[in-house]
Design a protein around this motif. Sequence first.
Motif, PDB file in Angstrom:
ATOM      1  N   SER A  79      47.567  38.831   8.758  1.00 36.14           N
ATOM      2  CA  SER A  79      48.171  38.265   9.971  1.00 36.14           C
ATOM      3  C   SER A  79      49.046  39.300  10.665  1.00 36.14           C
ATOM      4  O   SER A  79      49.008  39.436  11.887  1.00 36.14           O
ATOM      5  CB  SER A  79      49.014  37.030   9.643  1.00 36.14           C
ATOM      6  OG  SER A  79      48.203  35.925   9.345  1.00 36.14           O
ATOM      7  N   ALA A  80      49.833  40.027   9.890  1.00 37.03           N
ATOM      8  CA  ALA A  80      50.692  41.058  10.480  1.00 37.03           C
ATOM      9  C   ALA A  80      49.855  42.127  11.184  1.00 37.03           C
ATOM     10  O   ALA A  80      50.174  42.547  12.292  1.00 37.03           O
ATOM     11  CB  ALA A  80      51.572  41.694   9.397  1.00 37.03           C
ATOM     12  N   GLY A  81      48.769  42.557  10.553  1.00 35.32           N
ATOM     13  CA  GLY A  81      47.889  43.545  11.176  1.00 35.32           C
ATOM     14  C   GLY A  81      47.261  43.022  12.460  1.00 35.32           C
ATOM     15  O   GLY A  81      47.202  43.733  13.472  1.00 35.32           O
ATOM     16  N   ASP A  82      46.827  41.780  12.439  1.00 33.63           N
ATOM     17  CA  ASP A  82      46.236  41.180  13.643  1.00 33.63           C
ATOM     18  C   ASP A  82      47.270  41.023  14.752  1.00 33.63           C
ATOM     19  O   ASP A  82      46.967  41.240  15.925  1.00 33.63           O
ATOM     20  CB  ASP A  82      45.604  39.828  13.309  1.00 33.63           C
ATOM     21  CG  ASP A  82      44.333  39.963  12.487  1.00 33.63           C
ATOM     22  OD1 ASP A  82      43.790  41.081  12.384  1.00 33.63           O
ATOM     23  OD2 ASP A  82      43.878  38.938  11.939  1.00 33.63           O
ATOM     24  N   LEU A 107      58.898  48.300  13.230  1.00 39.78           N
ATOM     25  CA  LEU A 107      57.629  49.012  13.413  1.00 39.78           C
ATOM     26  C   LEU A 107      57.593  50.295  12.592  1.00 39.78           C
ATOM     27  O   LEU A 107      56.551  50.647  12.027  1.00 39.78           O
ATOM     28  CB  LEU A 107      57.388  49.318  14.893  1.00 39.78           C
ATOM     29  CG  LEU A 107      57.074  48.113  15.764  1.00 39.78           C
ATOM     30  CD1 LEU A 107      57.015  48.513  17.227  1.00 39.78           C
ATOM     31  CD2 LEU A 107      55.778  47.451  15.329  1.00 39.78           C
ATOM     32  N   LEU A 108      58.725  50.985  12.507  1.00 32.67           N
ATOM     33  CA  LEU A 108      58.782  52.194  11.678  1.00 32.67           C
ATOM     34  C   LEU A 108      58.574  51.854  10.202  1.00 32.67           C
ATOM     35  O   LEU A 108      57.897  52.585   9.478  1.00 32.67           O
ATOM     36  CB  LEU A 108      60.106  52.931  11.887  1.00 32.67           C
ATOM     37  CG  LEU A 108      60.247  53.640  13.238  1.00 32.67           C
ATOM     38  CD1 LEU A 108      61.684  54.095  13.464  1.00 32.67           C
ATOM     39  CD2 LEU A 108      59.280  54.809  13.339  1.00 32.67           C
ATOM     40  N   ALA A 117      45.540  48.314   7.721  1.00 34.18           N
ATOM     41  CA  ALA A 117      45.488  47.674   9.044  1.00 34.18           C
ATOM     42  C   ALA A 117      46.885  47.533   9.638  1.00 34.18           C
ATOM     43  O   ALA A 117      47.079  47.734  10.838  1.00 34.18           O
ATOM     44  CB  ALA A 117      44.812  46.316   8.953  1.00 34.18           C
ATOM     45  N   VAL A 118      47.862  47.199   8.804  1.00 37.17           N
ATOM     46  CA  VAL A 118      49.241  47.056   9.265  1.00 37.17           C
ATOM     47  C   VAL A 118      49.790  48.423   9.655  1.00 37.17           C
ATOM     48  O   VAL A 118      50.385  48.592  10.729  1.00 37.17           O
ATOM     49  CB  VAL A 118      50.129  46.400   8.181  1.00 37.17           C
ATOM     50  CG1 VAL A 118      51.592  46.394   8.592  1.00 37.17           C
ATOM     51  CG2 VAL A 118      49.641  44.990   7.888  1.00 37.17           C
ATOM     52  N   ARG A 119      49.592  49.399   8.800  1.00 35.35           N
ATOM     53  CA  ARG A 119      50.090  50.756   9.059  1.00 35.35           C
ATOM     54  C   ARG A 119      49.510  51.310  10.359  1.00 35.35           C
ATOM     55  O   ARG A 119      50.229  51.802  11.227  1.00 35.35           O
ATOM     56  CB  ARG A 119      49.757  51.663   7.874  1.00 35.35           C
ATOM     57  CG  ARG A 119      50.307  53.069   7.986  1.00 35.35           C
ATOM     58  CD  ARG A 119      49.999  53.915   6.758  1.00 35.35           C
ATOM     59  NE  ARG A 119      48.567  54.039   6.529  1.00 35.35           N
ATOM     60  CZ  ARG A 119      47.909  53.496   5.496  1.00 35.35           C
ATOM     61  NH1 ARG A 119      48.554  52.797   4.594  1.00 35.35           N
ATOM     62  NH2 ARG A 119      46.611  53.661   5.368  1.00 35.35           N
ATOM     63  N   GLU A 120      48.191  51.197  10.514  1.00 36.34           N
ATOM     64  CA  GLU A 120      47.533  51.729  11.711  1.00 36.34           C
ATOM     65  C   GLU A 120      47.977  50.995  12.977  1.00 36.34           C
ATOM     66  O   GLU A 120      48.186  51.620  14.018  1.00 36.34           O
ATOM     67  CB  GLU A 120      46.015  51.642  11.551  1.00 36.34           C
ATOM     68  CG  GLU A 120      45.487  52.588  10.495  1.00 36.34           C
ATOM     69  CD  GLU A 120      44.061  52.278  10.053  1.00 36.34           C
ATOM     70  OE1 GLU A 120      43.422  51.395  10.657  1.00 36.34           O
ATOM     71  OE2 GLU A 120      43.602  52.922   9.101  1.00 36.34           O
ATOM     72  N   ARG A 124      49.937  52.752  16.072  1.00 36.43           N
ATOM     73  CA  ARG A 124      49.348  52.649  17.412  1.00 36.43           C
ATOM     74  C   ARG A 124      50.339  52.057  18.415  1.00 36.43           C
ATOM     75  O   ARG A 124      50.482  52.554  19.537  1.00 36.43           O
ATOM     76  CB  ARG A 124      48.093  51.786  17.333  1.00 36.43           C
ATOM     77  CG  ARG A 124      47.237  51.866  18.552  1.00 36.43           C
ATOM     78  CD  ARG A 124      45.885  51.222  18.273  1.00 36.43           C
ATOM     79  NE  ARG A 124      45.497  50.495  19.451  1.00 36.43           N
ATOM     80  CZ  ARG A 124      44.907  49.335  19.486  1.00 36.43           C
ATOM     81  NH1 ARG A 124      44.607  48.730  18.366  1.00 36.43           N
ATOM     82  NH2 ARG A 124      44.604  48.761  20.604  1.00 36.43           N
ATOM     83  N   LEU A 125      51.060  51.011  18.009  1.00 35.06           N
ATOM     84  CA  LEU A 125      52.028  50.398  18.908  1.00 35.06           C
ATOM     85  C   LEU A 125      53.209  51.320  19.147  1.00 35.06           C
ATOM     86  O   LEU A 125      53.692  51.437  20.285  1.00 35.06           O
ATOM     87  CB  LEU A 125      52.492  49.049  18.341  1.00 35.06           C
ATOM     88  CG  LEU A 125      53.402  48.219  19.235  1.00 35.06           C
ATOM     89  CD1 LEU A 125      52.778  47.986  20.609  1.00 35.06           C
ATOM     90  CD2 LEU A 125      53.704  46.883  18.572  1.00 35.06           C
TER      91      LEU A 125
END
Length: 135
Positions: A79-82, A107-108, A117-120, A124-125
């Motif tokens: 969910s966090a990654g999405d 975010l850091l 997925a969360v890291r990427e 990206r953000l």
Amino acid sequence: KAALELLMDLWLHMQNQETQMTDKEAHVVLPALAERVGHRVPALREATQELLQRAHRVYPAAAVATIFSQRLRSKNRRSAGDLLHLLCAIETSTGATPRGRRDIGLLLQLAAEKEAAVREGAVRLLRALGTAVPG
């Protein structure tokens, strides 16, 4: 899934009528959907993602971004990654993202997450926000 389709129809109608959700509606519906966006059943996950991608059309984008960012600490890492992916989409289309010190700090932290997925998504953000990303 039928409830998600009904909500999608409602939001499309609201968008066509140029109306928005009330604060009360948004603060009930959006967090509940945000928590379930990483559902393990692909059909539900995709329907929820599609619905949340339209949220900024029936509620102010900055407020949607704030609600999504508050859910990034979810135990469900999918969910966090999405949500990070959705925040990137909102930032790209409207420029609205939470930019407070706490948000950037979170975010850091997520940029160092072991879940790929969360890291990427966090990296990206952060890049979209013009923030230097360590490592």
